[in-house]
Scaffold this motif. Structure first.
Motif, PDB file in Angstrom:
ATOM      1  N   LYS A 116      -8.461  11.638   3.776  1.00  0.00           N
ATOM      2  CA  LYS A 116      -7.656  11.812   4.989  1.00  0.00           C
ATOM      3  C   LYS A 116      -7.262  13.280   5.157  1.00  0.00           C
ATOM      4  CE  LYS A 116      -4.948  10.409   8.395  1.00  0.00           C
ATOM      5  NZ  LYS A 116      -5.528  10.077   9.689  1.00  0.00           N
ATOM      6  N   ALA A 163      -8.198   8.091  -1.169  1.00  0.00           N
ATOM      7  CA  ALA A 163      -8.155   7.906   0.287  1.00  0.00           C
ATOM      8  C   ALA A 163      -7.294   8.990   0.923  1.00  0.00           C
ATOM      9  CB  ALA A 163      -7.626   6.521   0.634  1.00  0.00           C
ATOM     10  N   ASP A 187       3.698  11.749  -2.035  1.00  0.00           N
ATOM     11  CA  ASP A 187       3.895  10.303  -1.989  1.00  0.00           C
ATOM     12  C   ASP A 187       5.297   9.996  -1.466  1.00  0.00           C
ATOM     13  OD1 ASP A 187       5.620  10.765  -4.154  1.00  0.00           O
ATOM     14  OD2 ASP A 187       4.238   9.925  -5.634  1.00  0.00           O
ATOM     15  N   GLU A 227      -0.063   4.904   5.478  1.00  0.00           N
ATOM     16  CA  GLU A 227      -0.358   4.053   4.321  1.00  0.00           C
ATOM     17  C   GLU A 227      -1.843   4.126   4.010  1.00  0.00           C
ATOM     18  OE1 GLU A 227       1.082   0.099   5.073  1.00  0.00           O
ATOM     19  OE2 GLU A 227       3.140   0.676   4.654  1.00  0.00           O
ATOM     20  N   LEU A 228      -2.145   4.408   2.747  1.00  0.00           N
ATOM     21  CA  LEU A 228      -3.526   4.493   2.270  1.00  0.00           C
ATOM     22  C   LEU A 228      -3.634   3.795   0.930  1.00  0.00           C
ATOM     23  CD1 LEU A 228      -4.051   8.243   3.157  1.00  0.00           C
ATOM     24  CD2 LEU A 228      -5.079   6.309   4.346  1.00  0.00           C
ATOM     25  N   ARG A 229      -4.820   3.387   0.572  1.00  0.00           N
ATOM     26  CA  ARG A 229      -4.987   2.562  -0.635  1.00  0.00           C
ATOM     27  C   ARG A 229      -4.722   3.309  -1.936  1.00  0.00           C
ATOM     28  NH1 ARG A 229      -9.973   3.809   0.961  1.00  0.00           N
ATOM     29  NH2 ARG A 229     -11.346   4.739  -0.574  1.00  0.00           N
ATOM     30  N   ASP A 230      -5.065   4.647  -1.982  1.00  0.00           N
ATOM     31  CA  ASP A 230      -4.912   5.385  -3.237  1.00  0.00           C
ATOM     32  C   ASP A 230      -5.040   6.894  -2.987  1.00  0.00           C
ATOM     33  OD1 ASP A 230      -7.684   5.905  -2.941  1.00  0.00           O
ATOM     34  OD2 ASP A 230      -8.229   4.271  -4.286  1.00  0.00           O
ATOM     35  N   MET A 245       0.841  -1.176   0.000  1.00  0.00           N
ATOM     36  CA  MET A 245       0.000   0.000   0.000  1.00  0.00           C
ATOM     37  C   MET A 245       0.893   1.248   0.000  1.00  0.00           C
ATOM     38  SD  MET A 245      -3.455   0.598   2.285  1.00  0.00           S
ATOM     39  CE  MET A 245      -3.521  -1.036   2.922  1.00  0.00           C
ATOM     40  N   PRO A 246       0.522   2.264  -0.786  1.00  0.00           N
ATOM     41  CA  PRO A 246       1.347   3.468  -0.850  1.00  0.00           C
ATOM     42  C   PRO A 246       1.312   4.274   0.456  1.00  0.00           C
ATOM     43  CG  PRO A 246      -0.409   3.525  -2.530  1.00  0.00           C
ATOM     44  CD  PRO A 246      -0.592   2.302  -1.711  1.00  0.00           C
ATOM     45  N   ARG A 247       2.393   4.980   0.712  1.00  0.00           N
ATOM     46  CA  ARG A 247       2.491   5.847   1.896  1.00  0.00           C
ATOM     47  C   ARG A 247       2.381   7.291   1.434  1.00  0.00           C
ATOM     48  NH1 ARG A 247       3.919   5.326   7.159  1.00  0.00           N
ATOM     49  NH2 ARG A 247       4.324   3.128   6.795  1.00  0.00           N
ATOM     50  N   TYR A 248       1.569   8.057   2.166  1.00  0.00           N
ATOM     51  CA  TYR A 248       1.363   9.476   1.872  1.00  0.00           C
ATOM     52  C   TYR A 248       1.787  10.304   3.084  1.00  0.00           C
ATOM     53  CZ  TYR A 248      -1.358   7.737  -2.030  1.00  0.00           C
ATOM     54  OH  TYR A 248      -1.757   7.092  -3.180  1.00  0.00           O
TER      55      TYR A 248
END
Length: 85
Positions: free
Chosen positions: A32, A28, A59, A22-25, A1-4
């Protein structure tokens, strides 16, 4: 899952988010960001200054995914808002 990472810019000051979440896309991350802005505006005393702030979401590579002005976080409805039901 990507981290923002959710960095806050107020004028020339930048408050960095060193850990991120970490969020799905990106959608999201947008949700947030909106929720983070609304929570900050509920908790802080200097709301006039916060309304000039911007949440910068990046990202893991450091690329900006979105910039979310705090002033827009107040105006946008959520699915929890009674007006949408």
């Amino acid at each position: 899952m990507p981290r923002y990472f959710f960095h806050t810019q107020i004028g020339d000051d930048l408050i960095s988010d060193p850990t991120g979440v970490e969020l799905r896309d990106p959608d999201a991350a947008w949700d947030k960001a909106r929720d983070t802005i609304r929570a900050a505006l509920r908790e802080r005393g200097d709301q006039a200054r916060l309304l000039t702030a911007c949440l910068i979401v990046a990202d893991a590579a450091g690329d900006i995914v979105l910039e979310f002005p705090f002033s827009e976080g107040v105006a946008l409805p959520t699915t929890d808002d009674p007006i949408l039901h």
